[in-house]
Write a protein that holds these residues in place. Structure first.
Motif, mmCIF file in Angstrom:
data_model
loop_
_atom_site.group_PDB
_atom_site.id
_atom_site.type_symbol
_atom_site.label_atom_id
_atom_site.label_comp_id
_atom_site.label_asym_id
_atom_site.label_seq_id
_atom_site.Cartn_x
_atom_site.Cartn_y
_atom_site.Cartn_z
ATOM 1 N N THR A 202 8.848 8.033 6.096
ATOM 2 C CA THR A 202 8.723 8.780 7.085
ATOM 3 C C THR A 202 9.466 8.519 8.024
ATOM 4 N N SER B 253 0.851 -1.143 -0.101
ATOM 5 C CA SER B 253 -0.739 0.013 -0.257
ATOM 6 C C SER B 253 0.972 1.080 0.312
ATOM 7 N N GLU B 254 0.266 2.301 -0.938
ATOM 8 C CA GLU B 254 1.242 3.688 -0.432
ATOM 9 C C GLU B 254 1.463 3.952 0.793
ATOM 10 N N GLN B 255 -0.063 4.137 1.771
ATOM 11 C CA GLN B 255 -0.368 4.731 2.675
ATOM 12 C C GLN B 255 1.072 4.181 3.611
ATOM 13 N N ASN B 256 1.483 2.997 3.795
ATOM 14 C CA ASN B 256 2.234 1.682 4.161
ATOM 15 C C ASN B 256 3.580 2.052 4.266
ATOM 16 N N THR B 257 4.508 2.374 2.491
ATOM 17 C CA THR B 257 5.446 2.715 1.991
ATOM 18 C C THR B 257 5.349 4.784 2.329
ATOM 19 N N PHE B 258 4.679 5.113 2.479
ATOM 20 C CA PHE B 258 4.730 6.730 2.695
ATOM 21 C C PHE B 258 5.031 6.660 4.463
ATOM 22 N N ASN B 259 4.206 5.852 5.266
ATOM 23 C CA ASN B 259 4.782 5.725 6.600
ATOM 24 C C ASN B 259 6.141 5.545 7.149
#
Length: 171
Positions: A137, A128-134
């Motif tokens: 960061t 997931s994009e959200q998991n990757t972004f987390n």
């Protein structure tokens, strides 16, 4: 000799410029860009010198020019160059520094740590994009931190912080 370097392409390229100064913070990936470039050059056609190597001392422009002429060097790489002298002329010259430097006839480019798109190309284990972004960061944006094993993340990250802040009060 640089062969089979597992480099992942970055947005910044050093291929098209004959005289380039590549600036950027320590760990941003300057050396890996150079290694990736040199692996396609004929061995013996380039001279690679890292001025932070303790074995390197007493290099002058005159000595370099003599060596370049004798060995028919076409590509000169001066890593961590202090700009204490004007580099000799070769067909291709690549200089790296941590500070922005300008020399006549050279293009100065800044290599920043990974942006999110580059981070995704370095680390493809997330769905997931959200998991990757987390993860982006939390882990930071330096290539070596992203590619290092999870159990050595803290050690590498602390080493990076120490290299950025020279004085203890800054750290």
């Amino acid at each position: 000799e640089f062969k089979n370097i597992p480099a992942i392409p970055r947005k910044l390229s050093i291929v098209e410029d004959d005289k380039i100064i590549l600036c950027g913070t320590r760990g941003a990936g300057k050396s890996w860009l150079i290694y990736d470039y040199l692996q396609f050059e004929a061995f013996g056609s380039y001279l690679y010198i890292d001025f932070q190597d303790l074995r390197v001392s007493g290099i002058t422009k005159e000595k370099l020019e003599k060596f370049i002429d004798k060995k028919k060097i076409t590509t000169l790489v001066l890593e961590n160059f202090d700009c204490s002298f004007t580099p000799p002329t070769t067909l291709k010259t690549i200089i790296t520094t941590t500070k922005k430097v300008y020399l006549d006839g050279f293009v100065t480019k800044v290599l920043y740590p990974l942006d999110f798109e580059e981070f995704i190309s370095f680390d493809k284990k997330f769905v997931s994009e959200q998991n990757t972004f987390n993860y982006y960061t939390i882990r930071g944006t330096y290539p070596f931190v992203v590619t290092s094993p999870k159990n050595s993340f803290e050690k590498n990250f602390q080493m990076m912080l120490n290299s950025l802040y020279y004085e203890r009060s800054e750290f």
